[in-house]
Design an enzyme around this catalytic site. Sequence first.
Site, PDB file in Angstrom:
ATOM      1  N   LYS A   1     -25.075 -18.645 -28.506  1.00  0.00           N
ATOM      2  CA  LYS A   1     -24.186 -19.423 -29.371  1.00  0.00           C
ATOM      3  C   LYS A   1     -24.758 -19.623 -30.770  1.00  0.00           C
ATOM      4  O   LYS A   1     -24.025 -19.671 -31.745  1.00  0.00           O
ATOM      5  CB  LYS A   1     -23.861 -20.784 -28.737  1.00  0.00           C
ATOM      6  CG  LYS A   1     -22.881 -20.677 -27.589  1.00  0.00           C
ATOM      7  CD  LYS A   1     -22.240 -22.015 -27.299  1.00  0.00           C
ATOM      8  CE  LYS A   1     -21.176 -21.883 -26.227  1.00  0.00           C
ATOM      9  NZ  LYS A   1     -20.695 -23.169 -25.709  1.00  0.00           N
TER      10      LYS A   1
ATOM     11  N   LYS B   1     -17.996 -11.755 -21.807  1.00  0.00           N
ATOM     12  CA  LYS B   1     -17.331 -12.839 -21.078  1.00  0.00           C
ATOM     13  C   LYS B   1     -16.001 -13.219 -21.749  1.00  0.00           C
ATOM     14  O   LYS B   1     -15.922 -13.226 -22.971  1.00  0.00           O
ATOM     15  CB  LYS B   1     -18.280 -14.037 -21.110  1.00  0.00           C
ATOM     16  CG  LYS B   1     -18.014 -15.108 -20.119  1.00  0.00           C
ATOM     17  CD  LYS B   1     -19.084 -16.182 -20.218  1.00  0.00           C
ATOM     18  CE  LYS B   1     -18.975 -16.994 -21.488  1.00  0.00           C
ATOM     19  NZ  LYS B   1     -19.893 -18.118 -21.592  1.00  0.00           N
TER      20      LYS B   1
ATOM     21  N   LYS C   1     -13.258 -18.829 -25.103  1.00  0.00           N
ATOM     22  CA  LYS C   1     -12.312 -19.555 -25.966  1.00  0.00           C
ATOM     23  C   LYS C   1     -12.499 -19.193 -27.424  1.00  0.00           C
ATOM     24  O   LYS C   1     -11.580 -19.300 -28.221  1.00  0.00           O
ATOM     25  CB  LYS C   1     -12.564 -21.063 -25.869  1.00  0.00           C
ATOM     26  CG  LYS C   1     -12.407 -21.655 -24.514  1.00  0.00           C
ATOM     27  CD  LYS C   1     -12.936 -23.104 -24.539  1.00  0.00           C
ATOM     28  CE  LYS C   1     -13.081 -23.654 -23.142  1.00  0.00           C
ATOM     29  NZ  LYS C   1     -13.874 -24.874 -23.074  1.00  0.00           N
TER      30      LYS C   1
HETATM   31  P1  TYM Z   1     -16.948 -24.781 -20.591  1.00  0.00           P
HETATM   32  O1  TYM Z   1     -16.036 -25.773 -21.171  1.00  0.00           O
HETATM   33  O2  TYM Z   1     -17.494 -23.701 -21.455  1.00  0.00           O
HETATM   34  O3  TYM Z   1     -16.242 -24.053 -19.370  1.00  0.00           O
HETATM   35  C1  TYM Z   1     -15.622 -24.801 -18.316  1.00  0.00           C
HETATM   36  C2  TYM Z   1     -15.850 -24.103 -16.991  1.00  0.00           C
HETATM   37  O4  TYM Z   1     -15.306 -22.764 -17.043  1.00  0.00           O
HETATM   38  C3  TYM Z   1     -16.285 -21.819 -16.645  1.00  0.00           C
HETATM   39  N1  TYM Z   1     -16.071 -20.573 -17.400  1.00  0.00           N
HETATM   40  C4  TYM Z   1     -15.924 -19.375 -16.821  1.00  0.00           C
HETATM   41  N2  TYM Z   1     -15.939 -18.980 -15.541  1.00  0.00           N
HETATM   42  C5  TYM Z   1     -15.741 -17.661 -15.297  1.00  0.00           C
HETATM   43  N3  TYM Z   1     -15.528 -16.734 -16.267  1.00  0.00           N
HETATM   44  C6  TYM Z   1     -15.506 -17.078 -17.575  1.00  0.00           C
HETATM   45  N4  TYM Z   1     -15.275 -16.169 -18.511  1.00  0.00           N
HETATM   46  C7  TYM Z   1     -15.709 -18.450 -17.902  1.00  0.00           C
HETATM   47  N5  TYM Z   1     -15.748 -19.146 -19.067  1.00  0.00           N
HETATM   48  C8  TYM Z   1     -15.969 -20.434 -18.740  1.00  0.00           C
HETATM   49  C9  TYM Z   1     -17.616 -22.475 -16.985  1.00  0.00           C
HETATM   50  O5  TYM Z   1     -18.669 -21.923 -16.229  1.00  0.00           O
HETATM   51  C10 TYM Z   1     -17.350 -23.922 -16.661  1.00  0.00           C
HETATM   52  O6  TYM Z   1     -17.571 -24.182 -15.289  1.00  0.00           O
HETATM   53  N6  TYM Z   1     -21.346 -27.187 -20.284  1.00  0.00           N
HETATM   54  C11 TYM Z   1     -20.070 -26.989 -19.635  1.00  0.00           C
HETATM   55  C12 TYM Z   1     -19.304 -28.271 -19.437  1.00  0.00           C
HETATM   56  C13 TYM Z   1     -20.049 -29.376 -18.793  1.00  0.00           C
HETATM   57  C14 TYM Z   1     -20.338 -29.503 -17.418  1.00  0.00           C
HETATM   58  C15 TYM Z   1     -21.015 -30.743 -17.295  1.00  0.00           C
HETATM   59  C16 TYM Z   1     -20.090 -28.711 -16.314  1.00  0.00           C
HETATM   60  C17 TYM Z   1     -20.535 -30.473 -19.442  1.00  0.00           C
HETATM   61  N7  TYM Z   1     -21.116 -31.314 -18.533  1.00  0.00           N
HETATM   62  C18 TYM Z   1     -21.478 -31.183 -16.060  1.00  0.00           C
HETATM   63  C19 TYM Z   1     -20.560 -29.168 -15.069  1.00  0.00           C
HETATM   64  C20 TYM Z   1     -21.231 -30.375 -14.964  1.00  0.00           C
HETATM   65  C21 TYM Z   1     -19.219 -26.061 -20.505  1.00  0.00           C
HETATM   66  O7  TYM Z   1     -19.431 -25.936 -21.662  1.00  0.00           O
HETATM   67  O8  TYM Z   1     -18.150 -25.500 -19.832  1.00  0.00           O
END
Ligand code: TYM
Length: 333
Positions: free
Chosen positions: A114, A198, A201
Site C-alpha cells: 500500500k 487481487k 476497491k
Molecule cells: P478490507 O476492508 O480490506 O476487506 C474486508 C474483507 O474482505 C476481504 N477481501 C478479500 N477476500 C478475498 N478476495 C479479495 N480480493 C478480497 N479483498 C478483500 C478481506 O480479507 C477482509 O476480510 N484490516 C481489514 C479490516 C479489519 C478487520 C479487523 C478484519 C479491521 N479490523 C478485525 C478482521 C478483524 C481490512 O482492511 O479489510
Amino acid sequence: MGKKIFSGVQPTGNLHLGNYLGAIKNFVKLNNEDQNECVFCVVDLHAITVAQNPKKLKDNIYETIATFIACGIDPKKSIIFNQSSVSAHSETAWILSCVARMGWLNRMTQFKEKAGKDKEKASIGLYSYPVLMAADILLYDTTHVPVGDDQKQHLELCRDIAQKFNNDFNADNFFKIPEPLIQKEFSRIMSLRDGTKKMSKSELSDLSRINLTDDKEQIINKIKKAKTDTLQLPSASADLEKRPEAKNLMGIYSSLMDVSLEDTINKFSGKNFSEFKENLSQVMVDKIYPISLEIKKLLREKKYLDKILLEGTQKADKIASEKVKKIQELVGF
Ligand code: TYM
C-alpha cells in the site's frame, strides 16, 4: 461450544465480489449458527489511514452497513457498529502499540504494497494499522476471525501481540488467542482484468471488479470483458495452475454456486469461454443483483440504519469499555 466472532470491513466504497466471497458470505454463515456470538464492525478508523473525503466517508459507512444486512447478516442476532463510536478501540490500540515491536510491523507485506515506493510519505496510521486491528479483535475476547486470505499476516501479528501482552503483564489468558477463519478455497478473488492481481476497491479500472452495487447490465458487461486465454476449459485442476484468469473465473463460479472447483471443472471441461461466461453471468446476476437492489433499498431507509448502529454501538461499547478498564489496570494506570 459457540464461537465468539469478530470481523471488520473498511468503509472505503466499492465493496466488491472479493469482499463478499472472501469474507462477508462467511460472516452470514457464522451468524446463522445460533450458538455463535457475532460482532461485525465498520472500521472507519482504518479507512482514514489513507486520505478520505469526509462527506463520502459518511456515505460509505452507511453503504457498508447496508451491505452487511443486504448480504444476509441479521442485526437481531449480531452486533453491528461503527469503530470510531466506541472509544476503547483507539485507547487500546495505543497501549498495544507500546507492546508490538517495530520488527514485527516491518514484516507486514500489505503495508509495503500500500505504501508503494515512497514509504516516507505513507501515514503512520497506515503503518500501525494492524495494531488497531489487534485492538478490535482482542477487546471482544474473540475466538474466531473470518477474513480473506490477505488478512492472514495481520492475524498472526494479533496473536503475537496478545501473547506478549499476557506475558509482559503476567496475565495468563487475559487476551484470548484468536483463530483465523480463512476459507480453504476461494479466499483470494482476483481482478477480472489480471488474474495475478487481487480484486481491490482501489484499482482504477471499474472493469476489474464486480461491485456489490452493480446493476444487471454492469455485471453482464464486466463478465463479457473479463480477461481470458485462448485455450478451452481444462479437465483437471492442475491444468489451471498457469492460467490465472481461467482459475479465478472458475473459482468465482464455484464459490457462488457453493460447489468445489473440481465439480466446476467437470461441468465445463473442453467447453470454450463464451459458453462458460454465459453461465457465470447468469449465476452472478442471480446471486449478486438481489444484493445490489437490497443495498439501494436500505440506503433509502437511513433511520432504520441509524437505529441498528445505535443499538450495536451501545452493546459493543458495554463489552469494550469493560475490557479496556481491565487493560488499563494491568498496565498500571
Ligand atoms: P478490507 O476492508 O480490506 O476487506 C474486508 C474483507 O474482505 C476481504 N477481501 C478479500 N477476500 C478475498 N478476495 C479479495 N480480493 C478480497 N479483498 C478483500 C478481506 O480479507 C477482509 O476480510 N484490516 C481489514 C479490516 C479489519 C478487520 C479487523 C478484519 C479491521 N479490523 C478485525 C478482521 C478483524 C481490512 O482492511 O479489510
